[in-house]
Scaffold this motif. Structure first.
Motif, PDB file in Angstrom:
ATOM      1  N   UNK A  18       3.595  -3.554   0.800  1.00  0.00           N
ATOM      2  CA  UNK A  18       2.232  -3.680   1.328  1.00  0.00           C
ATOM      3  C   UNK A  18       1.189  -3.098   0.398  1.00  0.00           C
ATOM      4  N   UNK A  19       1.576  -2.143  -0.413  1.00  0.00           N
ATOM      5  CA  UNK A  19       0.620  -1.591  -1.392  1.00  0.00           C
ATOM      6  C   UNK A  19       1.405  -0.970  -2.550  1.00  0.00           C
ATOM      7  N   UNK A  20       2.215  -1.806  -3.198  1.00  0.00           N
ATOM      8  CA  UNK A  20       3.076  -1.319  -4.279  1.00  0.00           C
ATOM      9  C   UNK A  20       2.273  -1.083  -5.560  1.00  0.00           C
ATOM     10  N   UNK A  21       2.802  -0.201  -6.419  1.00  0.00           N
ATOM     11  CA  UNK A  21       2.182   0.059  -7.724  1.00  0.00           C
ATOM     12  C   UNK A  21       3.134  -0.367  -8.828  1.00  0.00           C
ATOM     13  N   UNK A  40      -0.715 -10.890  -6.928  1.00  0.00           N
ATOM     14  CA  UNK A  40      -0.373 -10.192  -5.681  1.00  0.00           C
ATOM     15  C   UNK A  40       1.079  -9.707  -5.589  1.00  0.00           C
ATOM     16  N   UNK A  41       2.017 -10.300  -6.387  1.00  0.00           N
ATOM     17  CA  UNK A  41       3.444 -10.061  -6.124  1.00  0.00           C
ATOM     18  C   UNK A  41       4.145  -9.303  -7.239  1.00  0.00           C
ATOM     19  N   UNK A  42       5.120  -8.499  -6.850  1.00  0.00           N
ATOM     20  CA  UNK A  42       5.994  -7.833  -7.809  1.00  0.00           C
ATOM     21  C   UNK A  42       7.395  -7.767  -7.226  1.00  0.00           C
ATOM     22  N   UNK A  91       7.596  -7.379  -3.572  1.00  0.00           N
ATOM     23  CA  UNK A  91       6.584  -6.444  -3.058  1.00  0.00           C
ATOM     24  C   UNK A  91       5.202  -7.094  -3.206  1.00  0.00           C
ATOM     25  N   UNK A  92       4.203  -6.536  -2.496  1.00  0.00           N
ATOM     26  CA  UNK A  92       2.817  -6.980  -2.707  1.00  0.00           C
ATOM     27  C   UNK A  92       1.965  -5.771  -3.091  1.00  0.00           C
ATOM     28  N   UNK A  93       0.871  -6.052  -3.803  1.00  0.00           N
ATOM     29  CA  UNK A  93       0.057  -4.977  -4.384  1.00  0.00           C
ATOM     30  C   UNK A  93      -1.115  -4.587  -3.493  1.00  0.00           C
ATOM     31  N   UNK A  98      -4.420  -9.794  -6.279  1.00  0.00           N
ATOM     32  CA  UNK A  98      -4.326 -10.663  -7.463  1.00  0.00           C
ATOM     33  C   UNK A  98      -5.267 -10.207  -8.579  1.00  0.00           C
ATOM     34  N   UNK A  99      -6.368  -9.540  -8.215  1.00  0.00           N
ATOM     35  CA  UNK A  99      -7.252  -8.979  -9.257  1.00  0.00           C
ATOM     36  C   UNK A  99      -6.461  -7.961 -10.087  1.00  0.00           C
ATOM     37  N   UNK A 100      -5.719  -7.128  -9.369  1.00  0.00           N
ATOM     38  CA  UNK A 100      -4.891  -6.098 -10.011  1.00  0.00           C
ATOM     39  C   UNK A 100      -3.837  -6.781 -10.896  1.00  0.00           C
TER      40      UNK A 100
END
Ligand code: ADP
Ligand code: ASP
Ligand code: MG
Length: 443
Positions: free
Chosen positions: A149-152, A177-179, A187-189, A194-196
């Motif tokens: 939900x808020x991965x780094x 958005x995805x990792x 995971x999602x960021x 997607x900006x990240x």
């Protein structure tokens, strides 16, 4: 190379996707790599489907119909859509059967938005004679931690990403958005992630520029959907842009500037409907304007938490213990204030209600806890405020004239932001009043 990121609003229908393809074609001599969000509204549809599955209703028809209609309008082969929708449907059936929706499963469900979009955009490019390959970011080395939900992103991912993007045939169209975490889960960021992703890919490629293409004229003096007087900001510093994003400017994910700053890559925010406009250039050093500050932003739906210590603990210990406890739940603090016996902190509602509940329960071990939901943060940002006495007074007086009381106020040591907690129902009035102050105020 450059990175061009297109948000959901710029990919919402076939005409907009054709515009995107033209924009990419114009930049071919700068070797663009493209990062895409899900088509506008898809992530929300997937969230809705996930929650419906939890209450026993498995329905993928809205997502399926949207993508089939889009493929038809674009004249591309729709056959890759069916297997993805089938996979999605199976996962939703699983959710419905076990009556449980974990953050891990939710990330997997949301991932279909960006996967379908990358596939669709690359197919549309190929159909338009622009060779392209879609790449799933989680398959090309965008590794993250396991904070679903808020991965780094993890460190040391640059080489793998760069190698995969450079090896792609034609234009690489990469899922935002995805990792993938070390256990192999998607995971999602975080929302707007997607900006990240664009910045992570840009840093990996040592890009010469990262372009964030959206539906407004760059970063503006206020959210134009709240105040139509909003004006474009031609230049912002990395720090100002990070503060704006952190305190709610939806136009950028809060972590976007971190990878770009690490590699000193300029970021440009541009408007797909007015590509000739310069947008906003985000660079290293601040450029001062004649105004009191640059922009007013807001963050909706925050929670104000007060912890009253039973006098056994010093304010300093109470503050550090409270922040530590929030951190163990993966919850961040946006603002904090202390008095002799009370600590007040602001956090947001991007976490599930269960997480908030366990945070409050845990904090209850430190003292008497009360939580006020439905609050908001408004924040004025600009390097112009540095070293200027009286700015906070003018901001408070402006809010006071509008009949708004700030529950908490905070200014960071860098003096480039002043943040205030207000009631959530007062956002529009507060933004318009403070924006009015910025627009009329020339130092
Ligand atoms: P995308 O689909 O391109 O990712 P988003 O919806 O995430 O676009 O972000 C763009 C939106 O951000 C705009 O439509 C605007 O309403 C909102 N926004 C909020 N604050 C600002 C600001 N200060 N400047 C520009 N846009 C802002
Ligand atoms: N699709 C995701 C969202 O809606 C990520 C993004 O758009 O940047 O939040
Ligand atoms: Mg966005």
């Amino acid at each position: 190379m450059i990175v061009m990121k297109f948000g959901g609003s710029s990919l919402a229908n076939a005409d907009k996707i054709r515009t995107v393809i033209d924009l990419v074609r114009r930049e071919l001599d700068r070797y663009p790599a493209v990062v895409v969000s899900a088509h506008g509204g898809t992530t929300d549809k997937l969230l809705f489907a996930a929650r419906a599955a939890l209450s026993g209703k498995v329905d993928v028809s809205a997502v399926e119909k949207f993508h089939l209609d889009l493929a038809r309008s674009l004249g591309v082969d729709p056959s890759p859509i069916a297997p993805m929708i089938e996979q999605l449907s199976k996962i939703l059936q699983g959710v419905s059967l076990v009556d449980e929706l974990s953050p891990r499963t939710l990330d997997h469900i949301m991932s279909f938005g960006e996967r379908l979009s990358a596939m669709m955009v690359a197919s549309a490019m190929n159909a338009a004679g622009l060779p392209a390959t879609s790449l799933n970011s989680f398959e090309i080395g965008l590794r993250t931690d396991s904070h679903h939900g808020h991965a780094s992103p993890l460190s040391d991912i640059d080489a793998d990403i760069a190698a995969a993007v450079r090896a792609a045939r034609g234009v690489a169209v990469i899922t935002g958005f995805l990792g993938r975490d070390p256990k192999g889960n998607i995971t999602t960021l975080g929302r707007s992630g997607s900006d990240f992703s664009a910045s992570i890919v840009g840093a990996a490629l040592q890009a010469t520029e990262i372009q964030i293409w959206t539906d407004v004229n760059g970063v503006m003096t206020a959210d134009p959907s709240i105040d139509s007087r909003a004006e474009n900001l031609p230049v912002l510093s990395f720090t100002e842009a990070s503060e704006l994003a952190y305190y709610g400017a939806e136009v950028l994910h809060p972590s976007t500037l971190v990878p770009a700053l690490r590699k000193g890559i300029p970021v440009r925010v541009l408007n797909t409907t007015k590509p000739q406009d310069p947008g906003t250039l985000i660079v290293h050093s601040p450029v001062l304007t004649q105004r009191m500050a640059k922009s007013v932003v807001y963050k909706e739906d925050v929670v104000l938490i007060h912890i009253a210590s039973p006098r056994l603990m010093s304010a300093a210990r109470l503050l550090s213990s409270s922040i530590e406890r929030l951190a163990t739940h993966g919850v961040g603090v946006h603002l904090a204030a202390t008095s002799e016996a009370t600590v007040s902190m602001v956090t947001d509602r991007s976490y599930s209600p269960e997480v908030l509940e366990s945070v409050l329960e845990d904090l209850g071990r430190l003292g008497n806890v009360t939580a006020e939901t439905g609050k908001a943060i408004v924040c004025v940002v600009g390097a112009e405020m540095q070293g200027k006495a009286g700015t906070a007074g003018r901001i408070l007086a402006t809010l006071g004239d509008a009949g708004i009381t700030a529950r908490m106020i905070s200014q960071s040591a860098s003096e480039i932001n002043i943040a205030l907690v207000i009631d959530g129902t007062e956002i529009s009035r507060a933004v318009c009043a403070l924006h009015g102050l910025l627009l009329c105020n020339r130092e």
